[in-house]
Design a protein around this motif. Structure first.
Motif, mmCIF file in Angstrom:
data_model
loop_
_atom_site.group_PDB
_atom_site.id
_atom_site.type_symbol
_atom_site.label_atom_id
_atom_site.label_comp_id
_atom_site.label_asym_id
_atom_site.label_seq_id
_atom_site.Cartn_x
_atom_site.Cartn_y
_atom_site.Cartn_z
ATOM 1 N N GLY A 52 0.794 -1.217 0.000
ATOM 2 C CA GLY A 52 0.000 0.000 0.000
ATOM 3 C C GLY A 52 0.820 1.257 0.000
ATOM 4 N N ALA A 53 2.125 1.185 0.250
ATOM 5 C CA ALA A 53 2.949 2.376 0.352
ATOM 6 C C ALA A 53 3.931 2.497 -0.795
ATOM 7 N N GLY A 54 3.867 1.624 -1.772
ATOM 8 C CA GLY A 54 4.843 1.637 -2.840
ATOM 9 C C GLY A 54 4.376 2.407 -4.056
ATOM 10 N N ASP A 55 5.260 2.450 -5.044
ATOM 11 C CA ASP A 55 4.953 3.120 -6.303
ATOM 12 C C ASP A 55 5.080 2.132 -7.447
ATOM 13 N N LEU A 56 4.302 2.378 -8.474
ATOM 14 C CA LEU A 56 4.271 1.541 -9.670
ATOM 15 C C LEU A 56 4.528 2.453 -10.863
ATOM 16 N N PRO A 57 5.312 2.012 -11.856
ATOM 17 C CA PRO A 57 5.456 2.836 -13.062
ATOM 18 C C PRO A 57 4.095 3.129 -13.665
ATOM 19 N N LEU A 58 3.866 4.381 -13.998
ATOM 20 C CA LEU A 58 2.567 4.758 -14.539
ATOM 21 C C LEU A 58 2.266 4.025 -15.841
ATOM 22 N N ALA A 59 3.300 3.755 -16.626
ATOM 23 C CA ALA A 59 3.088 3.017 -17.878
ATOM 24 C C ALA A 59 2.513 1.635 -17.604
ATOM 25 N N GLN A 60 2.948 0.991 -16.522
ATOM 26 C CA GLN A 60 2.420 -0.332 -16.201
ATOM 27 C C GLN A 60 0.970 -0.233 -15.746
ATOM 28 N N PHE A 61 0.654 0.825 -15.013
ATOM 29 C CA PHE A 61 -0.724 1.023 -14.578
ATOM 30 C C PHE A 61 -1.639 1.270 -15.778
ATOM 31 N N THR A 62 -1.202 2.100 -16.714
ATOM 32 C CA THR A 62 -2.037 2.353 -17.892
ATOM 33 C C THR A 62 -2.148 1.099 -18.753
#
Length: 343
Positions: A52-62
């Protein structure tokens, strides 16, 4: 001299559990979509969990949203998904907005929190006459086009507006939609959104009557003052890369002048020049690099006329754009487009 790159575009993983639930509620196979985008199995993450506190590359989310939308491309699944996530997201991710007295305050807080949740995007609220315009775009051309992300995000904002306007008896009101991407499915969003969208526009926008901004916002429970779930602190001193980001926020929407970028960064033009000088950068080089990135994307991925691309990049005429592009790419825009197979 190497030009400063854009900061990495990321999104907090705190949103993933709600995304998975909204997908399932919208008829999307979330397990399949998560797997296809390299995210494994969607789990019900808790706020105190490590994920819950991490970050994901926005490209992977899209990519996740593209994967979900591709399961039924003609059914508007990502628009439905954006609508489905509105209520739980307000309760779990953005509860401070519910403490606002009116819809304008809620939207301002919500857009600020979305900006913190997603690094590498631009959200804005403006009023023109009797119309309120909510604007959203991913600022990195390397991630464009991401059509399902745009539909998902505008549907979320539309659902938020309708939720509170409906509570005050304004359940029916006109809206207008525009998307940065070109139409890529047979889906007609008019029956879902109440408006036939325009495609291939400079940014993604949702417009509605400005009178709705005065709608009271009521909440049945007290809200915490500062809800943050792994959000980044606000940075008050713009760095060189933040100046680059400010340039990309305006990219493709007309002239890029130093005064406007300095104002966006909370700097005087003199301070902006000094800051760039300390890093061995020039404003002109940063703008030229950004323009090239947009031109390459537009020529390769869209059917926009070359003259329209030139106008969006702030060139005085098509010839000026063609000369600048030739200096960078070694060929005129028309030849590049033909070689990219998008003529």
């Amino acid at each position: 001299m190497s030009v400063l790159p854009l900061p990495p575009a990321t999104i907090s993983t705190s949103a993933l559990p709600l995304i998975a639930e909204a997908m399932q509620a919208s008829g999307v196979d979330a397990v399949r979509a998560f797997a296809e985008s390299g995210l494994g199995r969607p789990g019900r993450l808790t706020q105190d969990g490590a994920a819950g506190a991490g970050d994901l590359p926005l490209a992977q989310f899209t990519n996740l949203l593209q994967a979900g939308g591709s399961q039924a491309p003609d059914e508007g699944r990502m628009w439905r998904c954006g609508q489905a996530i509105a209520a739980p997201a307000l309760a779990e991710l953005f509860p401070a907005g519910l403490a606002a007295r009116r819809l304008d305050g809620l939207l301002d807080g919500l857009l600020a929190d979305l900006q913190s949740l997603q690094h590498g995007t631009a959200f804005q609220r403006s009023v023109a006459g009797d119309t309120c315009i909510l604007t959203y775009r991913i600022i990195d051309p390397a991630i464009w086009p991401r059509s399902r992300d745009a539909e998902f995000t505008l549907a979320f904002l539309d659902a938020v507006v309708r939720r509170f306007a409906g509570n005050s008896g304004n359940s029916s009101f006109p809206v207008a939609l525009s998307f940065e991407h070109e139409r890529d499915t047979g889906t007609s969003l008019a029956h879902l959104a109440g408006s036939a969208p325009l495609y291939g526009q400079p940014s993604n926008t949702l417009a509605f009557p400005a009178r709705l901004l005065e709608t009271p916002v009521h909440s049945s429970r007290a809200q915490p003052a500062l809800p943050r779930l792994g959000f980044r602190p606000v940075v008050t001193e713009p760095s060189g890369t933040q100046i680059v980001e400010a340039i990309y926020r305006r990219l493709g929407q007309g002239p890029l002048n130093q005064g406007a970028i300095a104002e966006d960064c909370g700097l005087s033009e003199r301070s902006l020049r000094r800051q760039l000088d300390r890093q061995g950068q020039s404003f002109r080089a940063l703008v030229d690099d950004a323009r090239t990135a947009y031109a390459l994307w537009a020529l390769r991925e869209t059917h926009l006329p070359v003259g329209e691309i030139a106008w969006r990049l702030g060139y005085d005429d098509q010839g000026a754009f063609a000369r600048a592009f030739r200096r960078t790419a070694g060929m005129p825009p028309s030849r590049f487009r033909r070689q990219s197979g998008h003529d």
